[in-house]
Design an enzyme around this catalytic site. Sequence first.
Site, PDB file in Angstrom:
ATOM      1  N   ARG A 127      41.534  22.281   0.594  1.00 49.77           N
ATOM      2  CA  ARG A 127      40.776  21.177  -0.033  1.00 49.77           C
ATOM      3  C   ARG A 127      41.398  20.752  -1.376  1.00 49.77           C
ATOM      4  O   ARG A 127      41.748  21.575  -2.212  1.00 49.77           O
ATOM      5  CB  ARG A 127      39.332  21.603  -0.279  1.00 49.77           C
ATOM      6  CG  ARG A 127      38.568  20.548  -1.094  1.00 49.77           C
ATOM      7  CD  ARG A 127      37.091  20.754  -1.108  1.00 49.77           C
ATOM      8  NE  ARG A 127      36.682  22.080  -1.517  1.00 49.77           N
ATOM      9  CZ  ARG A 127      35.450  22.556  -1.341  1.00 49.77           C
ATOM     10  NH1 ARG A 127      34.529  21.806  -0.771  1.00 49.77           N
ATOM     11  NH2 ARG A 127      35.150  23.771  -1.723  1.00 49.77           N
ATOM     12  N   ARG A 160      39.855  23.006  -6.452  1.00 51.74           N
ATOM     13  CA  ARG A 160      38.679  23.542  -7.137  1.00 51.74           C
ATOM     14  C   ARG A 160      38.928  24.980  -7.578  1.00 51.74           C
ATOM     15  O   ARG A 160      39.576  25.745  -6.855  1.00 51.74           O
ATOM     16  CB  ARG A 160      37.487  23.496  -6.171  1.00 51.74           C
ATOM     17  CG  ARG A 160      36.373  22.604  -6.667  1.00 51.74           C
ATOM     18  CD  ARG A 160      35.344  22.341  -5.604  1.00 51.74           C
ATOM     19  NE  ARG A 160      34.559  23.514  -5.231  1.00 51.74           N
ATOM     20  CZ  ARG A 160      33.517  23.464  -4.407  1.00 51.74           C
ATOM     21  NH1 ARG A 160      33.148  22.311  -3.887  1.00 51.74           N
ATOM     22  NH2 ARG A 160      32.845  24.546  -4.111  1.00 51.74           N
TER      23      ARG A 160
END
Length: 232
Positions: A127, A160
């Site tokens: 991601r 993240r």
Amino acid sequence: MRIVFLGAPGAGKGTQARRLEARGGWPQVSTGDLLRAAVAAGTPLGKRAKAAMDAGELVSDPLVMALLGERLGAEDCSGGFILDGFPRSASQALLLKELLRASRQRLDAVVMLELPREVLMKRLTGRRTCSATGKLLNIYFSSAEELNASRAAGGELIQRDDDTEETIANRLSVYEQQTRPLLAHYAGLLRRVDAAGTPDEVFERILRALPPADSTAPAANSAGPSPGKLHG
Ligand code: AP5
């Protein structure tokens, strides 16, 4: 419509909740996003939440409820909302019940996104968020066209902080211990959806699983297309 999205980290809750927001007009309310914004802004609440988030543990209920209560009280949530990542424990399910009861509201559906662990791991480690467009991408699953569009916009692909293998493993274990038991709690409202396949395929399954959006229309001034088009 008031909907809860349940599912393990990486199942696609954020991806699909944003699509449903665009289609139905109900705002996506992600406790993860609210917490990350508080951390980024350096608020006292954000500073207290950061350690738990970095470790992949749940942030304490009072901190989460302080953010969520304020967000759900906003005008754009008056006609409905999509809860993404809340509740994720038995105590939070009770707090949500009380919150809804106090405002004479009820949930319409709980959507459970199901995906095997090995795919979850790949979705999370891959991601990235484009720093220019804010778009959620994936180095393994996004098309070359989408990744190139981000580069062309001058964006960097940001990972993240909690998407490291070690923290992901803990988040998955916290999910199994504290969040999965909610499936029994919501048995009557539960809609199980296979989250494998492309985002378009998963979204179609979600639309088919949701109850008809008629009497649960959002407030007249909310943005987005008519919820009557949900199944259309
Ligand atoms: P939160 O932000 O809620 O994270 P999470 O639950 O771990 O879920 P994710 O955001 O990781 O995954 P997702 O299911 O939304 O998947 P996504 O759509 O991004 O919480 C983070 C932390 O905050 C927690 O660990 C906790 O500390 C704290 N927190 C948050 N809420 C809390 C609460 N209620 N109480 C206490 N603490 C709380 O997709 C993942 C990737 O896959 C993306 O790259 C995406 O592009 C890709 N993808 C999605 N769908 C597909 C598809 N169909 N095919 C291919 N790729 C896909």
